[in-house]
Design a protein around this motif. Structure first.
Motif, PDB file in Angstrom:
ATOM      1  N   PRO A  15       1.029  -1.608  -0.266  1.00 50.83           N
ATOM      2  CA  PRO A  15      -0.502   0.147  -0.288  1.00 50.83           C
ATOM      3  C   PRO A  15       0.790   1.125  -0.001  1.00 50.83           C
ATOM      4  N   ALA A  16       1.368   1.283   0.375  1.00 50.68           N
ATOM      5  CA  ALA A  16       2.750   2.424   0.001  1.00 50.68           C
ATOM      6  C   ALA A  16       2.983   3.401  -0.902  1.00 50.68           C
ATOM      7  N   LEU A  17       3.297   1.549  -1.877  1.00 45.49           N
ATOM      8  CA  LEU A  17       3.464   2.211  -3.149  1.00 45.49           C
ATOM      9  C   LEU A  17       1.970   2.948  -3.997  1.00 45.49           C
ATOM     10  N   GLU A  18       1.016   2.953  -2.960  1.00 48.78           N
ATOM     11  CA  GLU A  18       0.247   3.739  -3.659  1.00 48.78           C
ATOM     12  C   GLU A  18      -0.348   5.462  -4.400  1.00 48.78           C
ATOM     13  N   GLU A  19       0.786   6.336  -3.853  1.00 47.31           N
ATOM     14  CA  GLU A  19       0.533   7.536  -3.833  1.00 47.31           C
ATOM     15  C   GLU A  19       1.867   7.626  -5.531  1.00 47.31           C
ATOM     16  N   GLU A  20       2.657   6.180  -5.574  1.00 53.28           N
ATOM     17  CA  GLU A  20       3.848   6.542  -6.141  1.00 53.28           C
ATOM     18  C   GLU A  20       2.826   6.110  -7.796  1.00 53.28           C
ATOM     19  N   PHE A  21       1.757   4.962  -7.489  1.00 51.60           N
ATOM     20  CA  PHE A  21       1.387   4.463  -8.930  1.00 51.60           C
ATOM     21  C   PHE A  21       0.384   5.750  -9.313  1.00 51.60           C
ATOM     22  N   LEU A  22      -0.469   5.958  -8.562  1.00 46.13           N
ATOM     23  CA  LEU A  22      -1.805   7.475  -8.849  1.00 46.13           C
ATOM     24  C   LEU A  22      -0.543   8.510  -9.722  1.00 46.13           C
ATOM     25  N   ARG A  23       0.664   8.683  -8.862  1.00 42.92           N
ATOM     26  CA  ARG A  23       1.521   9.990  -9.828  1.00 42.92           C
ATOM     27  C   ARG A  23       1.814   9.362 -10.760  1.00 42.92           C
ATOM     28  N   GLN A  24       2.449   7.841 -11.339  1.00 42.01           N
ATOM     29  CA  GLN A  24       2.724   7.783 -12.870  1.00 42.01           C
ATOM     30  C   GLN A  24       1.945   7.752 -13.580  1.00 42.01           C
ATOM     31  N   ALA A  25       0.675   7.201 -13.061  1.00 38.47           N
ATOM     32  CA  ALA A  25      -0.177   6.754 -13.631  1.00 38.47           C
ATOM     33  C   ALA A  25      -1.132   8.416 -14.524  1.00 38.47           C
ATOM     34  N   LYS A  26      -0.969   9.391 -13.849  1.00 36.55           N
ATOM     35  CA  LYS A  26      -1.592  10.169 -14.336  1.00 36.55           C
ATOM     36  C   LYS A  26      -0.590  10.952 -15.337  1.00 36.55           C
ATOM     37  N   LEU A  37      -4.204   1.046 -19.459  1.00 34.40           N
ATOM     38  CA  LEU A  37      -4.173   1.023 -18.241  1.00 34.40           C
ATOM     39  C   LEU A  37      -3.455  -0.057 -18.068  1.00 34.40           C
ATOM     40  N   VAL A  38      -4.359  -1.514 -18.530  1.00 34.28           N
ATOM     41  CA  VAL A  38      -2.984  -2.247 -18.565  1.00 34.28           C
ATOM     42  C   VAL A  38      -1.455  -2.816 -19.005  1.00 34.28           C
ATOM     43  N   GLU A  39      -1.223  -2.142 -19.626  1.00 39.67           N
ATOM     44  CA  GLU A  39       0.341  -1.827 -20.459  1.00 39.67           C
ATOM     45  C   GLU A  39       1.023  -1.291 -18.911  1.00 39.67           C
ATOM     46  N   PHE A  40       0.042  -0.036 -18.702  1.00 39.38           N
ATOM     47  CA  PHE A  40       0.934  -0.047 -17.335  1.00 39.38           C
ATOM     48  C   PHE A  40       0.732  -0.465 -16.580  1.00 39.38           C
ATOM     49  N   MET A  41      -0.097  -0.637 -15.173  1.00 41.91           N
ATOM     50  CA  MET A  41      -0.199  -1.895 -14.383  1.00 41.91           C
ATOM     51  C   MET A  41       1.055  -2.422 -14.817  1.00 41.91           C
ATOM     52  N   ARG A  42       1.234  -3.307 -16.014  1.00 43.85           N
ATOM     53  CA  ARG A  42       2.276  -4.561 -15.836  1.00 43.85           C
ATOM     54  C   ARG A  42       3.737  -3.625 -15.885  1.00 43.85           C
ATOM     55  N   ASP A  43       3.723  -2.860 -16.413  1.00 48.03           N
ATOM     56  CA  ASP A  43       5.237  -1.785 -16.303  1.00 48.03           C
ATOM     57  C   ASP A  43       5.434  -1.742 -14.949  1.00 48.03           C
ATOM     58  N   PHE A  44       4.782  -1.267 -14.326  1.00 49.30           N
ATOM     59  CA  PHE A  44       5.117  -0.235 -12.756  1.00 49.30           C
ATOM     60  C   PHE A  44       4.937  -1.623 -12.012  1.00 49.30           C
ATOM     61  N   ALA A  45       4.759  -2.239 -12.247  1.00 47.51           N
ATOM     62  CA  ALA A  45       4.234  -3.771 -11.916  1.00 47.51           C
ATOM     63  C   ALA A  45       6.462  -4.629 -11.275  1.00 47.51           C
ATOM     64  N   ALA A  46       6.485  -4.391 -13.114  1.00 49.68           N
ATOM     65  CA  ALA A  46       7.929  -4.626 -12.658  1.00 49.68           C
ATOM     66  C   ALA A  46       8.853  -4.178 -11.900  1.00 49.68           C
ATOM     67  N   LYS A  47       8.927  -2.852 -12.594  1.00 47.76           N
ATOM     68  CA  LYS A  47       9.578  -1.797 -11.848  1.00 47.76           C
ATOM     69  C   LYS A  47       9.589  -2.092 -10.193  1.00 47.76           C
ATOM     70  N   HIS A  48       8.499  -2.504  -9.719  1.00 46.17           N
ATOM     71  CA  HIS A  48       8.181  -2.363  -8.295  1.00 46.17           C
ATOM     72  C   HIS A  48       8.395  -3.685  -7.632  1.00 46.17           C
ATOM     73  N   GLY A  49       7.921  -4.296  -8.327  1.00 46.61           N
ATOM     74  CA  GLY A  49       7.327  -5.468  -7.954  1.00 46.61           C
ATOM     75  C   GLY A  49       8.928  -6.135  -6.582  1.00 46.61           C
TER      76      GLY A  49
END
Length: 360
Positions: free
Chosen positions: A305-316, A348-360
């Motif tokens: 959950p600590a990554l939520e704000e970063e997720f939203l920032r990068q998504a925007k 959205l799916v492409e972004f989520m996949r990339d975000f998970a790869a970088k932060h997983g």
């Protein structure tokens, strides 16, 4: 930035074609010399807009002739009170199925007017599923049975129509109306706020069987009385004219797209893309039982959950906005209504996949 992919739960994305047409007609609707916002609701121009919107909605949903269509104000929240005011008809009890936030809001309002019996609830598993009907305990003396057929916040959707026998079934269908064909004749009343899958905020639609109107409680304000509104063709007072006009444009857009069966195919594909990613990932999770997942509102959580704000920032930064979950549940939520193009879900799916790869 230009146009973004807007995943807001409501007010929500509108079809770009509709917005362009509204822009082109803004100053002068069909050589009338007026904007729709300036027209008298009693004038022939606006009457033609309202009648076409009603006819198109009746066609899209195959609404039987013995049902009235009302275009009202106050959103779905006003109907939390209007439903018991109109449908008790001498009875003192109504059955409600509790599947989350909006069910609870409807229940709280109905308790001001009648005894509410909770026929079933999914609170035991944090409102993550629809209670199967074999677990329902319906009252023999209920005036009606109320469901919230899609919980916008919790992402729980009925993919079946309950059988309530001779007792009228009432549905708050705000966040999935027009997303697929339904058998309107199985319901006594369907209501929906417009700002999710129909048009801009300010309008609510009520589809009610004729035999259920005419018995409103004596305390019912005229503006909430379905019989009075039906007799006045939803124009007891000045209706939300521009919102109704925009809804009519959306109805035309849906017809051009092939109607609700065509929209259902597209919506199934959009939902599959997003849920497939959630199910194949150990970085994201869906809190909703698979059989009851909403096609319109998809809540999900991140492993950290600590990554939520970063997720939203990068998504925007990628043009993907309004993904923050409702304050009552947290996490994320993607609302993928009719007007969300499949390209938006793919992005959205492409972004989520990339975000998970970088932060997983």
């Amino acid at each position: 930035m230009g146009r973004v992919y807007n995943f807001s739960a409501g007010p929500a994305v509108l079809p770009e074609e509709v917005l362009i047409r509204a822009r082109d007609e803004m100053l002068d609707w069909r050589a009338s010399g007026m904007s729709v916002m300036e027209m008298s609701h009693r004038g022939k121009e606006f009457i033609s807009i309202a009648r076409k919107a009603e006819a198109d909605l009746r066609e899209l949903m195959a609404i039987p002739a013995n049902y009235k269509i009302l275009f009202l104000q106050g959103g779905a929240t006003a109907q939390f009170a209007a439903v018991p005011m109109n449908l008790l008809r001498g009875r003192r009890k109504a059955d409600y199925v509790n599947t989350g936030h909006w069910s609870k809001r409807a229940i709280a309002e109905a308790k001001k007017y009648c005894e509410v019996h909770i026929a079933a609830s999914s609170e035991d598993r944090n409102f993550s599923y629809v209670p199967p009907q074999e677990r329902w305990e319906l009252s023999s003396d209920a005036a009606y049975v109320h469901i919230t057929s899609n919980e916008t916040i919790g992402g729980v959707e009925y993919h079946w129509i309950p059988d309530t026998g001779d007792v009228p079934l009432v549905a708050d269908a705000s966040s999935h109306i027009l997303s697929r064909p339904i058998d309107v004749s199985r319901f006594g009343l369907i209501y929906a706020g417009a700002q999710k899958n129909i048009g801009p905020a300010g309008l609510a639609i009520v589809i009610v069987r004729e035999d259920l109107i005419g018995g409103a409680l004596p305390i019912t304000p005229a503006i909430f009385d379905y019989k009075v509104q039906a007799e006045n063709e939803s124009m007891l007072n000045t209706p939300p004219t521009f919102a109704l006009y925009m809804a009519g444009l959306v109805f035309e857009w849906l017809k051009e797209k092939g109607g609700l069966a065509a929209m259902e195919r597209i919506n199934l594909e959009k939902a599959r893309l997003l849920y497939d990613l959630l199910d194949s990932s150990d970085f994201y999770a869906s809190p909703v039982a698979k059989a009851d997942r909403s096609r319109m509102n998809v809540p999900f959580t991140l492993k950290d959950p600590a990554l939520e704000e970063e997720f939203l920032r990068q998504a925007k930064a990628h043009g993907l906005v309004q993904l923050k979950g409702h304050r009552s549940v947290g996490g994320m939520r993607a609302s993928i209504y009719n007007a969300m193009p499949i390209e938006g879900v793919r992005a959205l799916v492409e972004f989520m996949r990339d975000f998970a790869a970088k932060h997983g």
